[in-house]
Design a protein around this motif. Sequence first.
Motif, short mmCIF file in Angstrom:
data_model
loop_
_atom_site.label_atom_id
_atom_site.label_comp_id
_atom_site.label_asym_id
_atom_site.label_seq_id
_atom_site.Cartn_x
_atom_site.Cartn_y
_atom_site.Cartn_z
N SER A 238 -14.86 34.46 -7.83
CA SER A 238 -13.55 34.00 -8.31
C SER A 238 -13.07 32.96 -7.32
N ALA A 239 -12.63 31.81 -7.83
CA ALA A 239 -12.18 30.70 -6.97
C ALA A 239 -10.71 30.39 -7.24
N LYS A 240 -10.00 30.02 -6.18
CA LYS A 240 -8.59 29.67 -6.30
C LYS A 240 -8.27 28.48 -5.40
N VAL A 241 -7.32 27.67 -5.84
CA VAL A 241 -6.70 26.69 -4.95
C VAL A 241 -5.65 27.45 -4.15
N SER A 242 -5.76 27.40 -2.83
CA SER A 242 -4.85 28.18 -1.99
C SER A 242 -4.01 27.26 -1.12
N GLN A 243 -2.70 27.37 -1.27
CA GLN A 243 -1.80 26.56 -0.43
C GLN A 243 -1.67 27.22 0.94
N ASN A 244 -1.86 26.44 1.98
CA ASN A 244 -1.76 26.93 3.35
C ASN A 244 -0.30 26.94 3.81
N PRO A 245 0.02 27.68 4.87
CA PRO A 245 1.40 27.71 5.38
C PRO A 245 1.94 26.34 5.79
N ASP A 246 1.03 25.38 6.11
CA ASP A 246 1.50 24.05 6.50
C ASP A 246 1.68 23.12 5.30
N GLY A 247 1.48 23.64 4.08
CA GLY A 247 1.70 22.85 2.87
C GLY A 247 0.45 22.18 2.33
N THR A 248 -0.65 22.20 3.07
CA THR A 248 -1.91 21.63 2.58
C THR A 248 -2.60 22.65 1.68
N TYR A 249 -3.76 22.24 1.13
CA TYR A 249 -4.47 23.11 0.19
C TYR A 249 -5.92 23.31 0.63
N SER A 250 -6.43 24.53 0.38
CA SER A 250 -7.81 24.86 0.72
C SER A 250 -8.46 25.56 -0.46
N LEU A 251 -9.79 25.70 -0.38
CA LEU A 251 -10.55 26.42 -1.40
C LEU A 251 -10.71 27.87 -0.96
N MET A 252 -10.36 28.81 -1.85
CA MET A 252 -10.54 30.23 -1.57
C MET A 252 -11.57 30.79 -2.54
#
Length: 390
Positions: A238-252
């Motif tokens: 299962s894949a998600k776009v994950s927003q980081n605490p600094d406002g950027t985005y990562s792959l989860m």
Amino acid sequence: MKVPDNILFSIFQEQDARIRKNLSDKTLEISTGRKYQGISEDPPATYNVLDLKKEIAQLSQYSKNRLFADTSLSYIDLNLGKIEDSLNLLYAKTVQTKNQILQPNQLVAIGELFSSTLRSLLDRANDQLGGNYIFGGASLTQKPFDENTLEYKASKESFKVWLSDNYKVDALLRGDETFGLNVSISNAKFSSPDTNFTTGGTLNIKVGATNISIIYSNTQSLKDLVDFINSNYSNLLSAKVSQNPDGTYSLMLMPVDVSKDISVSDTSGGDFDTGATDFYSPNVLQAVKRIGDKLSGAMYPDDSDLMLLQRAFERISFRRSQVGSLLSQVKNLQPTQESLEDNLNKQKSDIEDADLSQSIMDYTRYKLAYEALMRIIADQKDMSILRYLK
């Protein structure tokens, strides 16, 4: 025919010594409760008793180990149950927050709830029983989790105890396994999930024993990659776009199977290739902190946060079920060990313990025989034995 005095006295001495010895032996048997008073009386029986004593001592140690394992695993199960309750509460609060329109100060207040819950979870992860850290593995006295980084610092081996000659169990667990999440988050960060990648590459993903290679190009965005993975590998990942605490985005990325591990790397030089650790796996504590930091920054939680909390709950439940299975095995050993101890003690008792009722009867018989001997001698000489001895 008259029996000469010297022959009569010789017979008396012989019988007197034999009966006196029997009386002495039976008196000692009755007073000590044992058949044999020394190894010379019956060497094979004595050696058998020594072997049985050794087995009984070893079994006693196994019983103590079982009690220790029972106590520690029961306490671990209790702690994991409390952690499940806390994660359930956080998940419900996150769902509620995600579906409401809240003011920034309200989001910050919910972030405080996450912070206070995290402190409680950390206390449980660093809890002790009898001076030993229950999630510190073989380290015993080393605090498992760093209070600042929340990283695991203790032993990579669990503390095991022997419960029989060929069976041992984990009595104190490794915190990295207990609180570890099979979730991978990219260290590569993107300003927007809809912006195309700068450089394409290949993700090397291992789920359990299954290897997957996923090629991404500079005509795709992070959102496109997530859609591709969910469309083609939904049976594994299962894949998600994950927003980081600094406002950027990562792959989860997360395996469908809660029990399977995951590792992800990119050595192709693409955007996910950071030159060091391309993807990291947070533990339960770090996952809670990640979401709490977002809320404290007045950011709304997203679907990846719900997925992360759900997996945290599932992993703790999975570990708790393993502890429950171990605990059941440990408890089932108690009647077996007690029965074996009774049998060994009975064997030992049968060899070395005197039959008191029989010993008393024998003592009485020898005493009567001695008195009869005295009367016979007195009758033969027509005088008391005391006068004869004079």
